[in-house]
Design an enzyme around this catalytic site. Sequence first.
Site, PDB file in Angstrom:
ATOM      1  N   ASP A  20       0.820  -1.236  -0.126  1.00  0.00           N
ATOM      2  CA  ASP A  20      -0.091   0.150  -0.024  1.00  0.00           C
ATOM      3  C   ASP A  20       0.929   1.109  -0.011  1.00  0.00           C
ATOM      4  OD1 ASP A  20      -2.166  -1.810   0.364  1.00  0.00           O
ATOM      5  OD2 ASP A  20      -1.627  -1.782   2.294  1.00  0.00           O
ATOM      6  N   HIS A  48      -4.179  -1.842  -5.885  1.00  0.00           N
ATOM      7  CA  HIS A  48      -3.851  -0.509  -6.455  1.00  0.00           C
ATOM      8  C   HIS A  48      -4.670   0.436  -6.845  1.00  0.00           C
ATOM      9  CE1 HIS A  48       0.120  -2.925  -7.668  1.00  0.00           C
ATOM     10  NE2 HIS A  48       0.139  -2.923  -6.458  1.00  0.00           N
TER      11      HIS A  48
HETATM   12  P1  IMP Z   1      -2.274 -13.067   1.687  1.00  0.00           P
HETATM   13  O1  IMP Z   1      -1.444 -12.447   0.779  1.00  0.00           O
HETATM   14  O2  IMP Z   1      -3.598 -12.772   1.609  1.00  0.00           O
HETATM   15  O3  IMP Z   1      -1.853 -14.465   2.216  1.00  0.00           O
HETATM   16  O4  IMP Z   1      -2.001 -12.276   3.016  1.00  0.00           O
HETATM   17  C1  IMP Z   1      -0.457 -12.383   3.790  1.00  0.00           C
HETATM   18  C2  IMP Z   1      -0.149 -10.992   4.468  1.00  0.00           C
HETATM   19  O5  IMP Z   1      -0.061 -10.078   3.627  1.00  0.00           O
HETATM   20  C3  IMP Z   1      -1.433 -10.420   5.051  1.00  0.00           C
HETATM   21  O6  IMP Z   1      -0.932  -9.483   6.298  1.00  0.00           O
HETATM   22  C4  IMP Z   1      -2.060  -9.409   4.137  1.00  0.00           C
HETATM   23  O7  IMP Z   1      -2.805  -8.058   4.949  1.00  0.00           O
HETATM   24  C5  IMP Z   1      -0.782  -9.036   3.689  1.00  0.00           C
HETATM   25  N1  IMP Z   1      -0.949  -8.424   2.130  1.00  0.00           N
HETATM   26  C6  IMP Z   1      -1.024  -9.068   0.972  1.00  0.00           C
HETATM   27  N2  IMP Z   1      -1.022  -8.245  -0.120  1.00  0.00           N
HETATM   28  C7  IMP Z   1      -1.040  -7.018   0.445  1.00  0.00           C
HETATM   29  C8  IMP Z   1      -0.985  -5.884  -0.313  1.00  0.00           C
HETATM   30  O8  IMP Z   1      -1.206  -5.814  -1.408  1.00  0.00           O
HETATM   31  N3  IMP Z   1      -0.917  -4.744   0.937  1.00  0.00           N
HETATM   32  C9  IMP Z   1      -0.771  -4.960   1.984  1.00  0.00           C
HETATM   33  N4  IMP Z   1      -0.634  -6.173   2.717  1.00  0.00           N
HETATM   34  C10 IMP Z   1      -0.863  -6.958   1.907  1.00  0.00           C
END
Ligand code: IMP
Length: 446
Positions: A20, A48
Amino acid sequence: MVHQSVDSQASAVVGLQWGDEGKGKLVDLLASEFDAVVRYNGGANAGHSVVVGGERYSLHLVPSGILSPGVKAIIGNGVVIDPERLLEELKTLQDRGVDTSGMVISDRAHVVMPYHKAEDALREELLTAPVDGGSVQTKQVVSAIGTTRRGIGPAYADKVQRATAIRIGDLLNPEILASKLEMICAMKNTVFAALHPSEPEVFDAAQLTEEMVAIGKRLEPMIQDTAYLLDDLRRAGKSILFEGANATMLDVDHGTFPYVTSSNASALGIGPGSGVPPQAVTQIIGVVKAYCTRVGGGPMPTELFDAIGEDIRRRGREFGTTTGRPRRVGWLDLVALKYAAMISGATELCITLLDVLSGEPELKLAVAYDMPSGRTDRFIADGILLDDAVPVYETMVGFSEDITAVRSFDELPPSARAYIERIESFVGVPVGTVSVGPDREQTIRR
Ligand code: IMP
């Protein structure tokens, strides 16, 4: 045989924190200078936000380059695709008048299936409940990851497991797909019944095959071997921009493991996730917020739990694009940033959301950690051990001016300039861009 040289310029935009950072805006700004924009990792977990002409677009799977007419938007093999979501996203863009004809999808990208999303949710639930260690009660050191529940981890797990994976190319071969899904659904249903006997999820192979074949037909015109496509583009001297999703501190190998995502979300993921060799990428822009945020679980040494944190969250509108969750907010962590710049090989930095810090009388920067073993200026890439880190801060004078209309570095208040220069000197990478608002125009190029 003489090796034919490839004369093409490749750049990358990658997040250096926990996601982010505002990568979408930068990619959108740069996209028109490139012939193709490529996603190489992650899936619909990414969010995004891009504001063009006052209109806000939220993209999850489609590369931000889609908003620049004439630019190819490529989803590489390293991405895990929820095909229904992808079609929805494309439809929303088309409904808003965006030309999506430049969209290309790798036949080798993996498919996020409905059972992956169910598995993601179930694992998170099981991790939330305390584990009974049997005769010896052990403290549970790993809690829920706080995933986006988009099925990302289980889809990548099946990719690595191999036999139980479905790739985009499989959607075009009904017989292969049916055979794979029959075996996979039998296995998954057994696992769901064992892990959640009261309400087991049941997946029907025939129905899933039918749905996926129909989706495959709709995606077919976009599906290609993108490794060859990218090579062709490079040989034709075309320029390529790689768009990182998630961010370096969420990289499965180099982030705050296990509180990470399941892909190489640093710039290191470009090669495996696209088929383009590492030496092709000569410019890597590391995007960093002027402070830190994180969504989900895992350590964040500089996290603020006070009114300052609340103020920054409110001013920065720090709520997740993908899940709507409030983001955790903290001071800029230079120890983590310097490490992330090293891992991603950042050749320049883009500092975003500097305007959000306006009004804070003091700005703090973490320059070392106090650990049980002593003080260190090295990052600890372990989400369990990092929990013990107590940040050592340097304090700088803040600024109160509204800087959202500033368009040159020299017009910034002296204390804002000093803040940027301190980041630059600590990290050892020049700051090339500063963003002072969500619009394309609210950008300072140095
Ligand atoms: P997952 O990618 O859904 O398995 O999540 C794993 C961790 O990465 C969690 O803490 C999510 O909140 C974080 N996360 C995954 N993608 C993003 C992103 O694009 N922005 C911020 N956090 C992310």
